[in-house]
Design an enzyme around this catalytic site. Structure first.
Site, PDB file in Angstrom:
ATOM      1  CG  ASP A 197       4.411  -2.911  -4.450  1.00  0.00           C
ATOM      2  OD1 ASP A 197       5.122  -3.649  -3.747  1.00  0.00           O
ATOM      3  OD2 ASP A 197       3.935  -1.840  -4.037  1.00  0.00           O
ATOM      4  CE  LYS A 225       5.651   0.977  -4.251  1.00  0.00           C
ATOM      5  NZ  LYS A 225       5.061   0.858  -2.934  1.00  0.00           N
ATOM      6  NE  ARG A 257       6.727  -7.208   1.661  1.00  0.00           N
ATOM      7  CZ  ARG A 257       7.170  -5.959   1.425  1.00  0.00           C
ATOM      8  NH1 ARG A 257       6.776  -5.316   0.341  1.00  0.00           N
ATOM      9  NH2 ARG A 257       8.003  -5.384   2.242  1.00  0.00           N
ATOM     10  CB  SER A 263       7.838  -3.091  -2.260  1.00  0.00           C
ATOM     11  OG  SER A 263       6.771  -2.227  -2.013  1.00  0.00           O
TER      12      SER A 263
HETATM   13  N1  URA Z   1       7.242   1.211   1.259  1.00  0.00           N
HETATM   14  C1  URA Z   1       6.904   0.498   0.162  1.00  0.00           C
HETATM   15  O1  URA Z   1       6.469   1.059  -0.836  1.00  0.00           O
HETATM   16  N2  URA Z   1       7.075  -0.834   0.192  1.00  0.00           N
HETATM   17  C2  URA Z   1       7.560  -1.495   1.270  1.00  0.00           C
HETATM   18  O2  URA Z   1       7.694  -2.700   1.212  1.00  0.00           O
HETATM   19  C3  URA Z   1       7.903  -0.749   2.395  1.00  0.00           C
HETATM   20  C4  URA Z   1       7.741   0.627   2.372  1.00  0.00           C
END
Ligand code: URA
Length: 429
Positions: free
Chosen positions: A160, A186, A167, A182
């Site tokens: 990520d 996590k 990104r 994303s």
């Molecule tokens: N928060 C995240 O952890 N990832 C994203 O892509 C957007 C907000």
């Protein structure tokens, strides 16, 4: 898997085979795929989307790109993720309320960027509080105290980090499947069994419209379901700030007030609602009203405050040492009397940022004492000249220069406004 064929497949709107997508994520994580190919794929995925199955595979593969925690505790494990908002300090009272209700809360949080503050920055306003604990200490404190709040580790979902950085510089952040993978990778790697997502919408939120917040919430729930995790989502209003304080130390004070059975109604209400959903999901109560009553009681009887104090002590913090206070405190007087009909969250967030309370770039160090306090809220009655809020900064010139901008956040009317609806929708996975 030939990288250019894989990119071509998504460019042409076709669905990836699960094995190929997993191999792709392995290449992202181990660095064998170059930035230009990963970036090209991100744009193809942004433009053509990912199916529900692809989103779940991407999430799972990203989660498995690093360490995945497993908890063997007698208590059910629970955690929440907020998409972030102005004055959103809910994690601070929420984690100890959940712990007081018999849940174990291993919470890994982020830092703020732009208008929305991060939980870690707020906690670091407490003298000595350590958010960078080794995983063994994190485990021990969750087991002993019931909750622990730390920062992202390098070993959790490393794919990520690379994807998000790419990104960020290729205009591919606002994609529902990519955001889902994303956030979710996590949270899943953290290992909590019960997850709650607070998906915010409005001028102070990442998702501006309720429809977009709904789409993200549905995607998170669907992905959780496919990957066997119980998830709920609340879609909540972030058109106006949460509470009467915005800024790190100021929000810690407000969280402490909330944990002492006081605090602004909206901070209390959202804390109770979120804790009740997690406790219900974990089977601690028979229904939502019962869970809400127990959560409210934990705020009133001091049990959540005792957990918070124990967590702060376990993480090296000292609540006896005063929180940082800004040298300048400048009022923003109301130009007329009436009622506060609306307080624009985005404007308040911008003022907080310019007062020094947040970051413009990742390397910035926020002023932990800066921000806005004693903010009037929708429905409050105000007399001419009465302060609508106070601006706290490192000096009067900085605070005074922002008075007009802060004033522009407030809409005052003669008639009282309708009541604010904090939770627009609840989704149960
Ligand atoms: N928060 C995240 O952890 N990832 C994203 O892509 C957007 C907000």
């Amino acid at each position: 898997m030939i990288p250019q064929w894989f990119i071509e497949e998504k460019r042409d709107g076709r669905e990836h085979a699960e094995a190929d997508l997993r191999a792709w994520v392995r290449g992202v994580a181990d660095g064998s795929l170059p930035d230009y190919q990963v970036a090209a794929w991100l744009m193809a995925a942004y433009l053509n989307g990912l199916s529900e199955a692809e989103t779940a595979t991407l999430t799972d593969a990203m989660m498995r790109s690093g360490e995945c925690l497993a908890w063997e505790l007698p208590a059910p494990t629970a955690d929440k993720h907020s998409t972030g908002g102005v004055g959103d300090k809910i994690s601070l009272p929420l984690a100890p309320v959940c712990a007081a209700l018999g849940l174990a809360v291993p919470m890994i949080s982020g830092r703020g960027l732009g208008l929305t503050g991060g939980t870690l920055d707020k906690l670091e306003a407490i003298p000595g509080f350590n958010v960078r604990l080794p995983i063994e200490d994190f485990r021990r404190i969750v087991a002993e105290v019931g909750c622990c709040l730390i920062g992202q580790t390098d070993t959790l979902a490393p794919a990520d980090r690379r994807l998000y950085a790419l990104r960020d510089v290729t205009a591919t952040v606002p994609s529902i499947p990519l955001i889902t993978a994303s956030i979710m990778s996590k949270k899943l790697a953290e290992g909590a069994q019960h997850l709650l997502f607070d998906v915010k919408f409005g001028s102070g939120a990442f998702m501006r419209t309720r429809a977009d917040a709904h789409r993200l919430a549905e995607s998170l729930i669907a992905t959780g379901r496919r990957l066997g995790r119980k998830c709920r989502a609340l879609i909540t209003d972030m058109d106006q700030p949460l509470g009467r304080a915005v800024g790190n130390a100021l929000e810690v004070r407000e969280a402490l007030e909330t944990l002492s059975g006081r605090g602004p109604w909206d901070v209390r209400a959202l804390t109770v609602e979120e804790a009740a959903h997690l406790a219900l999901s974990a089977g601690r109560f028979d229904d939502l009203p019962q869970a809400r009553r127990a959560a409210a009681k934990a705020l009133e009887d001091g049990s959540a405050l005792a957990v918070f104090r124990a967590m702060v002590a376990a993480q090296g913090g000292n609540l006896e040492t005063p929180l940082p206070t800004a040298p300048a405190r400048v009022p923003v007087p109301a130009p007329r009397g009436g009622f506060v009909a609306h307080v624009d969250a985005e404007t308040i967030g911008r003022v907080a940022l310019e007062l020094g309370a947040a970051r413009v770039k990742v390397s910035d160090q926020p002023d932990l004492a800066a921000g806005l306090e004693a903010l009037l809220q929708q429905g409050d009655r105000v007399a001419p000249g009465q302060p609508l809020c106070f601006l706290c900064a490192d000096g009067e010139p900085r605070a005074k220069a922002l008075v007009d901008q802060a004033l522009a956040a407030f809409t005052l009317t003669d008639e009282p406004p309708p009541e604010r609806e904090l939770v627009a929708e609840t989704l149960v996975g």
